[in-house]
Design a protein around this motif. Structure first.
Motif, PDB file in Angstrom:
ATOM      1  N   HIS A 172      -7.089 -38.840 -39.135  1.00 47.48           N
ATOM      2  CA  HIS A 172      -7.183 -40.002 -40.011  1.00 47.48           C
ATOM      3  C   HIS A 172      -8.285 -40.868 -39.425  1.00 47.48           C
ATOM      4  O   HIS A 172      -8.206 -41.306 -38.276  1.00 47.48           O
ATOM      5  CB  HIS A 172      -5.862 -40.758 -40.064  1.00 47.48           C
ATOM      6  N   GLY A 212       0.193 -39.258 -46.923  1.00 49.24           N
ATOM      7  CA  GLY A 212      -1.198 -39.304 -46.495  1.00 49.24           C
ATOM      8  C   GLY A 212      -2.016 -38.069 -46.797  1.00 49.24           C
ATOM      9  O   GLY A 212      -3.141 -37.937 -46.304  1.00 49.24           O
ATOM     10  N   VAL A 228      -6.370 -37.468 -45.071  1.00 55.33           N
ATOM     11  CA  VAL A 228      -6.652 -36.928 -43.737  1.00 55.33           C
ATOM     12  C   VAL A 228      -7.551 -35.688 -43.821  1.00 55.33           C
ATOM     13  O   VAL A 228      -7.648 -35.046 -44.870  1.00 55.33           O
ATOM     14  CB  VAL A 228      -5.348 -36.613 -42.975  1.00 55.33           C
TER      15      VAL A 228
END
Length: 635
Positions: free
Chosen positions: A317, A278, A282
């Motif tokens: 997020h 991720g 983020v």
């Protein structure tokens, strides 16, 4: 494992010394993946996964030892891959008879899994539909939408079933209200929370928690292809403008990031950036504040909850925490102004995100997944009356048939792909389905004849005429120790379900009774099996619904300008369970079921339900009245 073990010198020396090593892309050979995944479950009584590490007997191709992930060094309670290699090598040399015996037992178990099919079973009835609906209500999450607990995957097949239930004539209004609530809440929560990429569009693979807040950051084309269709259908039913926004955002991401120069779509985007899950997606609150002006920041801060605790490894997020209308009201702004500020802010965040390192894109141009995408885009084009989506779907359909369909054979990838393999059941069934959808966008008799040819080859190569049902792999796929039939949904709908659906629709449209007979026999064969596997056979249950209550098919014949007006009215007034084909008067050499639908000098409409068709209607006012009455009956 590729980085940890296969590229490690000591490990690779052991592999090459003792074994013939084959690294397989599961999307290029899903037939092998399915067989060995089920074998793993039989050997270990655990769910499978990837990577899958399989040691097979070279004489029989039957597995004798299977695992998933093994680390480079012993940890997590797992042996190192080097230890596994040494142990398996010695076991193979010392236990030849037992390996052969165990392999035979696995093969018999795989065969036994299909003995519950009953070719003499009665045809399915509506009780099967109601049983699944009851089952779904038991597992529905009334707070977060979706079904069950973490990890949560997008329940595409279940939502599709619930949407179809809204037009079922044997379902009462109370149950329809519940079906709508379940579908609507699930779609709303997935789009509002962390499963959705609020900056660029697109849905991630699954949520690691029950609330759809933190995803596994991989983006799969097949998920998004199915989801945009569901959001488009629910937009048409509910008129919720947010669903239209989601469709346009996701389809925009697909065409901007996933569309190749060949007008086919790439398969996936990895979750990791520089081996960090991720990392691309983020944010810190400071980053966002520095990128935006004060008004934009204040909107996003409250809308996405940046004034709350971080939610992913000391970062944010993004997910909706407060409705934009409530934020606008608190800041004494009009909703229109708040929307403009949000859009401007997200555009800046996307520009900044594009400057970061990006996850890798899986650039395979796979037939089945592209066919799913064409079907999804076609449904969106119809629901939103969007010419750009229509154009994309038609161009992709043309490219798919041009590049992946050669000499009457459908392949899994284009001509120039390094691994040329004939398509599997899913590839054939999904492609026929895609053609049927594009015919609703623009009639093309050549495409229809291609669909008929594909269906005929699908039957010839995959159908089990003795015991019913379609094998996943065909007669052309050699070297398999077992040919399996898959009636269960996974991330994509069951190939048998889609095959049954397209054969029913093609059969009714063209008058090909053999197509309908095979679809009926398939549903009868799997009927008893479905009763004990309701959740896993959701897509088959959706086909049962259509089999019991065939969809109305409107066939228009006339000049192009007249056809566009009548087809537009059809889609506007008949919101659900209707297919409309606008066939120009110049089209000839149509199959028997269509050749009788003739042009009579003025535009004419035929409304068909199964093999039963109305008298031709050639008065526009009468046609509008018919559509209005039909729409009222469907509610």
């Amino acid at each position: 494992m590729a980085h940890e073990s296969f590229e490690d010198l000591e490990t690779s020396e052991l592999m090459n010394k003792f074994f013939v090593n084959i690294k397989l892309d599961r999307e290029e050979r899903p037939d092998l993946d399915k067989i060995y995944q089920v074998s793993y479950q039989l050997l270990t009584n655990q769910a499978g996964g990837w990577p899958l590490t399989v040691f097979i007997n070279p004489d029989t191709l039957q597995p004798f030892f299977i695992g998933t992930y093994f680390p480079k060094v012993s940890r997590y309670g797992l042996p190192s891959f080097k230890e596994v290699l040494g142990g398996v090598y010695h076991y193979f040399n010392e236990n030849g008879a037992k390996i052969k015996e165990d392999g035979l037992a696995i093969k018999k178990s795989l065969q036994k899994m299909e003995t519950s099919l009953d070719t003499n079973s009665k045809e399915p009835d509506h009780g099967l539909v109601l049983s699944l609906f009851t089952n779904l209500q038991e597992y529905f999450d009334p707070e977060n939408g979706g079904f069950g607990s973490a990890p949560k995957f997008p329940p595409t097949h279940k939502i599709d079933f619930l949407i179809k239930l809204l037009s079922d004539r044997e379902v009462g209004q109370k149950d329809k209200n519940m079906a709508f609530l379940m579908a609507d809440l699930s779609l709303k929560m997935m789009a509002d929370r962390g499963l959705y990429d609020h900056v660029e569009g697109g849905f991630f693979r699954y949520s690691v928690d029950q609330k759809w807040e933190i995803p596994h950051f991989e983006k799969m084309l097949y998920d998004n292809a199915q989801l945009i269709r569901l959001y488009a259908l629910m937009y048409k039913i509910s008129n919720n403008p947010h669903y239209k926004e989601v469709v346009l955002s996701v389809s925009g991401w697909m065409t901007n990031k996933m569309l190749s120069d060949q007008n086919l779509f790439f398969s996936a985007i990895d979750a990791d950036t520089d081996q960090e899950e991720g990392g691309t997606y983020v944010w810190s609150e400071d980053e966002i504040e520095q990128l935006l002006d004060s008004n934009e920041y204040l909107i996003l801060r409250q809308h996405f909850g940046l004034d709350q605790a971080t939610n992913f490894e000391n970062s944010f997020h993004l997910q909706i925490k407060r409705k934009l209308a409530d934020v606008a009201k608190e800041q004494q702004l009009s909703l229109e102004t708040a929307i403009q500020l949000k859009q401007a802010a997200l555009k800046k965040l996307l520009q900044a995100r594009e400057m970061r390192a990006q996850p890798e894109v899986d650039t395979k141009l796979l037939t089945g997944i592209n066919a799913l995408t064409i079907s999804g885009l076609s449904a969106c084009a119809i629901a939103l009356d969007d010419e750009e989506l229509k154009s994309t779907a038609l161009e992709c359909m043309n490219s798919l048939l041009l590049l992946n369909y050669r000499d009457d054979v459908l392949y899994t990838q284009p001509t120039y792909a390094s691994n040329e393999v004939e398509g599997f059941l899913d590839d054939y069934a999904f492609t026929i389905n895609a053609i049927m959808h594009t015919l609703e966008l623009r009639w093309n008799t050549e495409y229809l004849m291609t669909a008929i040819c594909l269906a005929s080859r699908m039957i010839e190569q995959f159908y089990d005429s003795k015991n019913g049902g379609f094998y996943f792999s065909s007669k052309a796929h050699q070297g398999l120790f077992h040919h399996s039939k898959n009636f269960y949904d996974d991330a994509t709908p069951s190939g048998n379900a889609v095959a049954a659906k397209v054969l029913l629709r093609l059969g009714f449209l063209t008058g090909k009774l053999d197509f309908i007979d095979i679809a009926e026999q398939l549903l009868k064969t799997v009927n008893t099996h479905m009763k004990s596997h309701l959740d896993a056979t959701t897509s088959l249950n959706s086909v049962v619904m259509e089999y019991l209550q065939p969809i109305d098919v409107v066939i228009l014949r006339g000049f192009k300008n007249d056809l566009e007006l009548w087809q537009s009215q059809t889609r506007k007034l008949l919101k659900r369970r209707t297919i409309c084909y606008a066939i120009p008067e110049s089209e000839s050499d149509l199959p028997e079921g269509l050749s009788s639908k003739i042009f009579e000098g003025v535009i004419v409409a035929y409304i068909c339900h199964g093999f039963s068709c109305s008298k031709p209607i050639n008065d526009f006012k009468n046609y509008q009245e018919y559509l209005t009455d039909s729409s009222a009956r469907a509610q």
